[in-house]
Design a protein around this motif. Structure first.
Motif, PDB file in Angstrom:
ATOM      1  N   MET A 155       0.838  -1.208   0.000  1.00 29.02           N
ATOM      2  CA  MET A 155       0.000   0.000   0.000  1.00 29.02           C
ATOM      3  C   MET A 155       0.865   1.247   0.000  1.00 29.02           C
ATOM      4  O   MET A 155       0.637   2.190  -0.772  1.00 29.02           O
ATOM      5  CB  MET A 155      -0.916   0.018   1.232  1.00 29.02           C
ATOM      6  N   TYR A 156       1.876   1.270   0.873  1.00 31.23           N
ATOM      7  CA  TYR A 156       2.747   2.443   0.955  1.00 31.23           C
ATOM      8  C   TYR A 156       3.566   2.609  -0.317  1.00 31.23           C
ATOM      9  O   TYR A 156       3.756   3.726  -0.806  1.00 31.23           O
ATOM     10  CB  TYR A 156       3.666   2.321   2.167  1.00 31.23           C
ATOM     11  N   LEU A 157       4.027   1.489  -0.884  1.00 34.68           N
ATOM     12  CA  LEU A 157       4.797   1.558  -2.129  1.00 34.68           C
ATOM     13  C   LEU A 157       3.944   2.120  -3.261  1.00 34.68           C
ATOM     14  O   LEU A 157       4.399   2.963  -4.046  1.00 34.68           O
ATOM     15  CB  LEU A 157       5.333   0.174  -2.490  1.00 34.68           C
ATOM     16  N   LEU A 158       2.689   1.669  -3.343  1.00 32.67           N
ATOM     17  CA  LEU A 158       1.777   2.206  -4.351  1.00 32.67           C
ATOM     18  C   LEU A 158       1.540   3.703  -4.140  1.00 32.67           C
ATOM     19  O   LEU A 158       1.444   4.473  -5.107  1.00 32.67           O
ATOM     20  CB  LEU A 158       0.442   1.459  -4.312  1.00 32.67           C
ATOM     21  N   SER A 159       1.431   4.110  -2.876  1.00 36.16           N
ATOM     22  CA  SER A 159       1.234   5.525  -2.579  1.00 36.16           C
ATOM     23  C   SER A 159       2.415   6.348  -3.064  1.00 36.16           C
ATOM     24  O   SER A 159       2.232   7.411  -3.682  1.00 36.16           O
ATOM     25  CB  SER A 159       1.051   5.729  -1.067  1.00 36.16           C
ATOM     26  N   LEU A 172      -4.302  16.897  -4.228  1.00 43.31           N
ATOM     27  CA  LEU A 172      -4.740  15.661  -3.584  1.00 43.31           C
ATOM     28  C   LEU A 172      -3.595  14.652  -3.519  1.00 43.31           C
ATOM     29  O   LEU A 172      -3.394  13.987  -2.487  1.00 43.31           O
ATOM     30  CB  LEU A 172      -5.927  15.065  -4.341  1.00 43.31           C
ATOM     31  N   ALA A 173      -2.822  14.521  -4.598  1.00 44.07           N
ATOM     32  CA  ALA A 173      -1.708  13.578  -4.619  1.00 44.07           C
ATOM     33  C   ALA A 173      -0.648  13.962  -3.593  1.00 44.07           C
ATOM     34  O   ALA A 173      -0.094  13.097  -2.903  1.00 44.07           O
ATOM     35  CB  ALA A 173      -1.100  13.525  -6.024  1.00 44.07           C
ATOM     36  N   ALA A 174      -0.331  15.257  -3.481  1.00 44.02           N
ATOM     37  CA  ALA A 174       0.652  15.705  -2.492  1.00 44.02           C
ATOM     38  C   ALA A 174       0.164  15.431  -1.073  1.00 44.02           C
ATOM     39  O   ALA A 174       0.937  15.012  -0.195  1.00 44.02           O
ATOM     40  CB  ALA A 174       0.936  17.197  -2.678  1.00 44.02           C
ATOM     41  N   THR A 175      -1.140  15.645  -0.836  1.00 46.94           N
ATOM     42  CA  THR A 175      -1.710  15.370   0.482  1.00 46.94           C
ATOM     43  C   THR A 175      -1.660  13.881   0.787  1.00 46.94           C
ATOM     44  O   THR A 175      -1.301  13.462   1.903  1.00 46.94           O
ATOM     45  CB  THR A 175      -3.159  15.869   0.544  1.00 46.94           C
ATOM     46  N   ASP A 176      -2.019  13.045  -0.191  1.00 46.96           N
ATOM     47  CA  ASP A 176      -1.977  11.592  -0.007  1.00 46.96           C
ATOM     48  C   ASP A 176      -0.563  11.121   0.298  1.00 46.96           C
ATOM     49  O   ASP A 176      -0.344  10.277   1.176  1.00 46.96           O
ATOM     50  CB  ASP A 176      -2.484  10.889  -1.267  1.00 46.96           C
ATOM     51  N   LEU A 177       0.401  11.647  -0.445  1.00 44.75           N
ATOM     52  CA  LEU A 177       1.798  11.268  -0.248  1.00 44.75           C
ATOM     53  C   LEU A 177       2.263  11.629   1.158  1.00 44.75           C
ATOM     54  O   LEU A 177       2.924  10.828   1.844  1.00 44.75           O
ATOM     55  CB  LEU A 177       2.661  11.970  -1.292  1.00 44.75           C
ATOM     56  N   SER A 178       1.902  12.812   1.624  1.00 45.01           N
ATOM     57  CA  SER A 178       2.288  13.260   2.964  1.00 45.01           C
ATOM     58  C   SER A 178       1.579  12.451   4.045  1.00 45.01           C
ATOM     59  O   SER A 178       2.189  12.074   5.063  1.00 45.01           O
ATOM     60  CB  SER A 178       1.966  14.746   3.131  1.00 45.01           C
ATOM     61  N   LEU A 179       0.282  12.167   3.839  1.00 42.02           N
ATOM     62  CA  LEU A 179      -0.480  11.420   4.831  1.00 42.02           C
ATOM     63  C   LEU A 179       0.068  10.011   4.996  1.00 42.02           C
ATOM     64  O   LEU A 179       0.254   9.528   6.120  1.00 42.02           O
ATOM     65  CB  LEU A 179      -1.951  11.377   4.419  1.00 42.02           C
ATOM     66  N   LEU A 205      -5.240   3.223   2.636  1.00 42.59           N
ATOM     67  CA  LEU A 205      -5.929   2.732   1.445  1.00 42.59           C
ATOM     68  C   LEU A 205      -6.216   3.834   0.422  1.00 42.59           C
ATOM     69  O   LEU A 205      -5.900   3.657  -0.769  1.00 42.59           O
ATOM     70  CB  LEU A 205      -7.227   2.025   1.850  1.00 42.59           C
ATOM     71  N   PRO A 206      -6.789   4.992   0.805  1.00 42.43           N
ATOM     72  CA  PRO A 206      -7.031   6.040  -0.207  1.00 42.43           C
ATOM     73  C   PRO A 206      -5.765   6.519  -0.904  1.00 42.43           C
ATOM     74  O   PRO A 206      -5.771   6.662  -2.139  1.00 42.43           O
ATOM     75  CB  PRO A 206      -7.703   7.151   0.606  1.00 42.43           C
ATOM     76  N   LEU A 241     -15.623   7.777  -2.228  1.00 43.38           N
ATOM     77  CA  LEU A 241     -16.049   6.556  -1.540  1.00 43.38           C
ATOM     78  C   LEU A 241     -14.871   5.873  -0.851  1.00 43.38           C
ATOM     79  O   LEU A 241     -15.006   5.377   0.271  1.00 43.38           O
ATOM     80  CB  LEU A 241     -16.702   5.599  -2.547  1.00 43.38           C
ATOM     81  N   ALA A 242     -13.701   5.863  -1.517  1.00 43.64           N
ATOM     82  CA  ALA A 242     -12.519   5.222  -0.935  1.00 43.64           C
ATOM     83  C   ALA A 242     -12.063   5.939   0.330  1.00 43.64           C
ATOM     84  O   ALA A 242     -11.485   5.314   1.236  1.00 43.64           O
ATOM     85  CB  ALA A 242     -11.380   5.182  -1.954  1.00 43.64           C
ATOM     86  N   PHE A 243     -12.321   7.250   0.424  1.00 44.14           N
ATOM     87  CA  PHE A 243     -11.881   8.018   1.597  1.00 44.14           C
ATOM     88  C   PHE A 243     -12.912   7.982   2.715  1.00 44.14           C
ATOM     89  O   PHE A 243     -12.581   7.710   3.881  1.00 44.14           O
ATOM     90  CB  PHE A 243     -11.600   9.460   1.189  1.00 44.14           C
ATOM     91  N   TYR A 244     -14.179   8.251   2.381  1.00 46.76           N
ATOM     92  CA  TYR A 244     -15.176   8.437   3.426  1.00 46.76           C
ATOM     93  C   TYR A 244     -15.773   7.139   3.958  1.00 46.76           C
ATOM     94  O   TYR A 244     -16.086   7.051   5.155  1.00 46.76           O
ATOM     95  CB  TYR A 244     -16.303   9.352   2.927  1.00 46.76           C
TER      96      TYR A 244
END
Length: 320
Positions: free
Chosen positions: A39-43, A71-78, A289-290, A254-257
């Motif tokens: 999951m982290y590698l995919l992120s 959104l991608a930068a936020t996902d990467l940081s999260l 997951l998101p 849906l994947a987030f909420y």
């Protein structure tokens, strides 16, 4: 390793906490690295590729794709805020985390979650304008306004999340130093506090309802406007095309909420019915997951990004 405290013992403010990962699994939790590691590698790969594509392709310097890059930068940081520590605990066992580092992680996890929710709302509003008022879209939605929106979301997250670590830092005594979790979630730390934690509990509840609730209502209203505009289109092909432009965003929402709301409800109302290992596992899955799915969803369903990625890979392949 710190020994477990006696029932009536307390600790002064500890210099470190001990993260145990998923409680009750023991050495078996090492196998979960086979789930969270990919999951982290995919992120990393997916969101990194999206950011690189948007940055290097000038034709993608449009509001829709700039919001996607946000959104991608936020996902990467999260994902990066929790995954390294999570994988270390799962693979190597319980590990100490400095007290100050725990509060910093608490801030970033909750702040980035709030930013992601806000970005999804901004993307829903963007699609509502694009579908409902396409002729006015270039005037109403500009690159400058997207930049201002991103800055406002970041400032909002800082303002509303700063009280979390401050409310924890005011306590001087704790029941234990061991946190049955894989990262410093606010409520996981509050459970160890000796003292009146009513303010922490109330602020956490109000913040969750206010931030997520308002964002969900805004997203629902935006898609209500989209549905109304689409149903007024004259042909089936036009309606299908309009809905197609929003399908990727709906999947991301849906994947987030859905996992997030399920994790929240099990924590707030299912403490005595849902086993704690299940709750901790859900909370980690909700945060990882998101970020892993979002780049796959947009990479597959957004034509401009899909075509650009295919061009890059085809060009590199032709060089060999």
């Amino acid at each position: 390793m710190t020994e477990a405290p006696q029932p009536n013992s307390t600790f002064s403010r500890p210099t470190f906490f001990i993260m145990t990962g998923i409680p009750g699994l023991g050495g078996a939790q090492a196998w979960l690295t086979l789930v969270f590691g990919p999951m982290y590698l995919l992120s990393l790969l997916g969101n990194g590729a999206l950011l690189a594509v948007v940055q290097t392709d000038s034709t993608l310097h449009q509001p829709m794709f700039l919001l996607l890059a946000t959104l991608a930068a936020t996902d990467l940081s999260l994902a990066t805020s929790i995954a390294p520590g999570l994988l270390a605990v799962l693979w190597l066992g319980p590990r100490p985390v400095p007290y100050a580092a725990c509060l910093v992680q608490m801030f970033f996890v909750h702040a980035l979650t709030a930013v992601e929710s806000g970005v999804l709302l901004a993307m829903a509003c963007d699609r509502a304008v694009a579908v409902g008022r396409p002729l006015h879209y270039p005037i109403l939605v500009t690159k400058a306004r997207v930049g201002y929106a991103a800055l406002a979301l970041a400032l909002k997250a800082v303002v509303i999340v700063v009280p979390f670590p401050l409310l924890v830092a005011r306590f001087e005594h704790f029941q234990a130093q061991t946190i049955d979790h894989a990262y410093c979630a606010h409520m996981a730390v509050v459970e160890l506090v000796v003292g009146n934690t009513r303010a922490n509990n109330l602020y956490g509840l109000v913040l969750s309802l206010a931030v997520s609730g308002i964002d969900i209502l805004g997203i629902t209203g935006s898609y209500g406007l989209i549905a109304h505009a689409v149903l007024r289109l004259p042909t089936r092909e036009a309606r299908a095309k309009a809905f197609g432009t929003c399908s990727s965003h709906i999947c991301v929402i849906l994947a987030f909420y859905v996992p997030g709301l399920f994790s929240y409800l099990t924590h707030r109302f299912g403490r005595h019915t849902v086993p704690k290992p299940v709750h901790v596992l859900l909370s980690n899955t909700y945060l990882l997951l998101p970020p892993a799915l979002n780049p796959l969803i947009y990479g597959v369903r957004t034509k401009q990004i899909r075509d650009r990625l295919l061009e890059i890979f085809t060009f590199k392949k032709s060089q060999f």
